[in-house]
Write an enzyme that holds these catalytic residues in place. Structure first.
Site, short mmCIF file in Angstrom:
data_model
loop_
_atom_site.label_atom_id
_atom_site.label_comp_id
_atom_site.label_asym_id
_atom_site.label_seq_id
_atom_site.Cartn_x
_atom_site.Cartn_y
_atom_site.Cartn_z
N CYS A 182 -3.55 -37.37 6.19
CA CYS A 182 -4.32 -36.69 5.14
C CYS A 182 -3.76 -35.28 5.01
O CYS A 182 -3.87 -34.48 5.95
CB CYS A 182 -5.79 -36.65 5.54
SG CYS A 182 -6.80 -35.69 4.40
N CYS A 229 -0.96 -36.19 -1.46
CA CYS A 229 -2.26 -36.72 -1.03
C CYS A 229 -2.00 -38.19 -0.77
O CYS A 229 -1.39 -38.88 -1.61
CB CYS A 229 -3.31 -36.55 -2.12
SG CYS A 229 -4.83 -37.50 -1.80
N1 DGL Z 1 -6.03 -38.49 1.40
C1 DGL Z 1 -6.30 -37.09 1.44
C2 DGL Z 1 -5.02 -36.26 1.42
O1 DGL Z 1 -3.95 -36.73 1.77
C3 DGL Z 1 -7.30 -36.44 0.54
C4 DGL Z 1 -8.35 -37.11 -0.25
C5 DGL Z 1 -9.68 -36.33 -0.25
O2 DGL Z 1 -10.43 -36.53 0.68
O3 DGL Z 1 -9.90 -35.50 -1.16
O4 DGL Z 1 -5.05 -35.12 1.07
#
Ligand code: DGL
Length: 271
Positions: free
Chosen positions: A74, A189
């Site tokens: 993330c 993301c």
């Molecule tokens: N998957 C997460 C990232 O790589 C973010 C998604 C979220 O929780 O806003 O930033």
């Protein structure tokens, strides 16, 4: 003795884009996937509160699963708290996911690169530092999207894509300047690679959508190799046990459970 698992962590389903790459290169390993769906979306959190949440949650996960490696799949969490997590848990081994600005700047021919991420990731000092260190020769266009993580969650759960909404979110990535055009969009993301086909359909011109997951997987292989003894490295196949998915809400819906099953993950029911 059973090997300790590799724990892959995200706020939702985005980390699955990283998990699938790691499993390709380390098919024999045991995996625990953790979705902090009770905290989703991380893009909306105030920094200090999210940092505290991540440190507290990770403390519990380290006790519950004793992972050999924790992959923070993330960008929003890693750009904020990777250093804090390493500081809080020095015995744990963390691998982060941060915007792939360095490879994008190396590969871009036009010098126009866009970074598509949550609004939080584009604000981070960490991201600014990556640009200053690795991309001073490029023009980096930071595009913070409020909606795309949710739209990606809906997409993988089988909902109809809202093309107008997705188009509005990616449109600012496309820049034309002095006869040059953006040629690389960094998917900063982990939710976004699920939407790559839709992005390609909606893009005004072809670009490379840079998904860092294969590079992260290669890095995990290096770290895993370094963490194992020579005897373990030669131990061969056959040790993998059922990969498990954990949801911090403790109440994943039917669509989430179906998705986990598609990824071969068994949803752990809390006792
Ligand atoms: N998957 C997460 C990232 O790589 C973010 C998604 C979220 O929780 O806003 O930033």
């Amino acid at each position: 003795m059973a090997r300790r698992p590799i724990l892959v962590f995200d706020s939702g389903i985005g980390g699955l884009t990283v998990l699938r790459e790691i499993r390709q290169v380390l098919p024999d390993r045991h995996f625990v996937y953790v979705a902090d769906d009770a905290g989703f979306p991380y893009g909306d959190w105030e920094e200090d509160r999210l940092r505290e949440r991540l440190i507290a949650l990770m403390g519990r996960l380290l006790i519950d699963h004793a992972p050999e490696i924790v992959v923070i799949a993330c960008n929003t969490a890693a750009t904020l708290a990777l250093a804090d997590l390493r500081h809080a848990y020095p015995a744990a081994c963390f691998v982060g996911t941060v915007p792939a600005i360095k490879p994008a700047a190396e590969r871009s021919r036009s010098g126009l690169v866009s970074v598509l991420a949550t609004p939080a990731t584009v604000r981070r000092d960490y991201t600014r530092q990556l640009i200053a260190t690795f991309a001073a020769h490029c023009e980096i266009n930071l595009v913070g999207s409020r909606q795309l993580a949710r739209l990606a969650e809906a997409h993988v759960q089988g909902d109809t894509d809202d093309h107008a909404a997705i188009h509005a979110e990616i449109d600012p990535c496309f820049v034309e300047k002095a006869g040059q055009r953006t040629d690389i969009v960094v998917l900063a993301c982990t939710h976004y690679p699920f939407l790559t086909d839709v992005f390609e359909q909606l893009a005004p011109w072809p670009v490379q959508w840079l998904d860092p997951a294969p590079a992260i997987a290669r890095h995990v292989v290096t770290v895993a190799g370094a963490a194992l003894s020579p005897a373990e490295l030669g131990a061969g196949t056959g040790e993998a046990t059922d990969p498990v998915a954990v949801f911090t809400s403790r109440r994943p819906g039917p669509a989430q459970c179906r998705l986990m099953a598609q990824f071969g993950l068994r949803v752990a029911v809390p006792g």
